[in-house]
Motif scaffolding. Structure first.
Motif, mmCIF file in Angstrom:
data_model
loop_
_atom_site.group_PDB
_atom_site.id
_atom_site.type_symbol
_atom_site.label_atom_id
_atom_site.label_comp_id
_atom_site.label_asym_id
_atom_site.label_seq_id
_atom_site.Cartn_x
_atom_site.Cartn_y
_atom_site.Cartn_z
ATOM 1 N N GLY A 9 -0.103 -0.724 -2.796
ATOM 2 C CA GLY A 9 -0.555 -1.151 -1.695
ATOM 3 C C GLY A 9 -0.394 -0.191 -0.795
ATOM 4 O O GLY A 9 -0.053 0.952 -0.957
ATOM 5 N N LEU A 10 -0.552 -0.874 0.528
ATOM 6 C CA LEU A 10 -0.293 -0.099 1.736
ATOM 7 C C LEU A 10 1.164 -0.287 2.249
ATOM 8 O O LEU A 10 1.548 -1.620 2.550
ATOM 9 C CB LEU A 10 -1.507 -0.350 2.845
ATOM 10 N N VAL A 11 1.687 0.615 2.600
ATOM 11 C CA VAL A 11 3.233 0.674 3.304
ATOM 12 C C VAL A 11 3.233 1.797 4.293
ATOM 13 O O VAL A 11 2.647 2.952 4.161
ATOM 14 C CB VAL A 11 4.258 0.381 2.170
ATOM 15 N N GLN A 12 4.222 1.474 5.287
ATOM 16 C CA GLN A 12 4.372 2.330 6.295
ATOM 17 C C GLN A 12 5.390 3.378 5.741
ATOM 18 O O GLN A 12 6.439 2.980 4.790
ATOM 19 C CB GLN A 12 4.898 1.557 7.606
ATOM 20 N N ALA A 13 5.555 4.461 6.287
ATOM 21 C CA ALA A 13 6.487 5.647 5.906
ATOM 22 C C ALA A 13 7.904 5.002 6.126
ATOM 23 O O ALA A 13 8.169 4.437 7.270
ATOM 24 C CB ALA A 13 6.153 6.796 6.703
ATOM 25 N N GLY A 14 8.725 5.158 5.215
ATOM 26 C CA GLY A 14 10.106 4.573 5.174
ATOM 27 C C GLY A 14 10.136 3.379 4.377
ATOM 28 O O GLY A 14 11.408 2.848 4.052
ATOM 29 N N ASN A 82 11.304 4.058 -2.932
ATOM 30 C CA ASN A 82 11.940 3.680 -1.506
ATOM 31 C C ASN A 82 11.720 4.942 -0.575
ATOM 32 O O ASN A 82 11.405 6.019 -0.945
ATOM 33 C CB ASN A 82 13.528 3.645 -1.699
ATOM 34 N N ALA A 83 12.026 4.907 0.522
ATOM 35 C CA ALA A 83 12.034 5.876 1.624
ATOM 36 C C ALA A 83 10.831 6.593 1.268
ATOM 37 O O ALA A 83 10.726 7.891 1.346
ATOM 38 C CB ALA A 83 13.084 6.757 1.493
ATOM 39 N N LEU A 84 9.517 5.958 1.192
ATOM 40 C CA LEU A 84 8.152 6.536 1.063
ATOM 41 C C LEU A 84 7.886 7.344 2.191
ATOM 42 O O LEU A 84 7.970 7.108 3.214
ATOM 43 C CB LEU A 84 7.040 5.477 0.837
ATOM 44 N N LYS A 85 7.190 8.357 1.771
ATOM 45 C CA LYS A 85 6.709 9.350 2.543
ATOM 46 C C LYS A 85 5.201 9.572 2.544
ATOM 47 O O LYS A 85 4.371 9.144 1.566
ATOM 48 C CB LYS A 85 6.958 10.784 2.294
ATOM 49 N N VAL A 86 4.314 10.058 3.691
ATOM 50 C CA VAL A 86 2.828 9.960 3.699
ATOM 51 C C VAL A 86 2.466 10.853 2.297
ATOM 52 O O VAL A 86 1.385 10.438 1.721
ATOM 53 C CB VAL A 86 2.328 10.758 4.931
ATOM 54 N N GLU A 87 3.336 11.724 2.104
ATOM 55 C CA GLU A 87 2.869 12.514 1.114
ATOM 56 C C GLU A 87 3.048 12.107 -0.296
ATOM 57 O O GLU A 87 2.639 12.504 -1.352
ATOM 58 C CB GLU A 87 3.517 14.018 0.876
ATOM 59 N N ASP A 88 3.587 10.800 -0.450
ATOM 60 C CA ASP A 88 3.753 10.000 -1.645
ATOM 61 C C ASP A 88 1.986 9.356 -1.976
ATOM 62 O O ASP A 88 2.049 8.580 -2.797
ATOM 63 C CB ASP A 88 4.655 8.942 -1.637
#
Length: 121
Positions: A9-14, A82-88
């Motif tokens: 899905g779509l999630v914001q960074a972090g 967790n702590a997702l980044k744009v580069e993920d």
């Protein structure tokens, strides 16, 4: 043996997401479960692996942020991110090495369909 991935899905960074990968079939067991990902314009890369006895390994970019786990009773694997980044941002694919059959044992590898993870800044 078939794999069904879900949870992208779509999630914001972090933020966080949890991916699932369910295996189905007849008379089978999963040896190693793997998560791979492929970002736009890049090669597919191995993200994490978990053995049948629960030993996990991670690619350096996700260590400390992602946790792979499995429920052998449900033949399901999970990836807690967790702590997702744009580069993920990538399409995430699950893959499994399996044994199947009763009288005749077949050893094989199967891929699930990808699930898209998009991390926005």
């Amino acid at each position: 043996v078939q794999l069904q991935a879900s949870g992208g899905g779509l999630v914001q960074a972090g933020g966080s997401l949890r991916l699932s990968c369910a295996a189905s079939g007849r008379s089978f067991s999963i040896n190693v479960f793997n998560w791979h990902r492929q970002a736009p314009g890049k090669q597919r890369e191995l993200v994490a692996s978990i053995s049948s006895n629960g030993i996990a390994n991670y690619a350096d970019p996700v260590k400390g942020r992602f946790t792979i786990s499995r429920d052998n009773a449900k033949n399901t694997m999970y990836l807690q991110m967790n702590a997702l980044k744009v580069e993920d941002t990538a399409v995430y694919y699950c893959e499994a090495d399996y044994r199947a059959g009763t009288d005749v044992i077949v050893v094989g590898r199967v891929w699930g369909q990808g699930t898209l993870v998009t991390v926005s800044a």
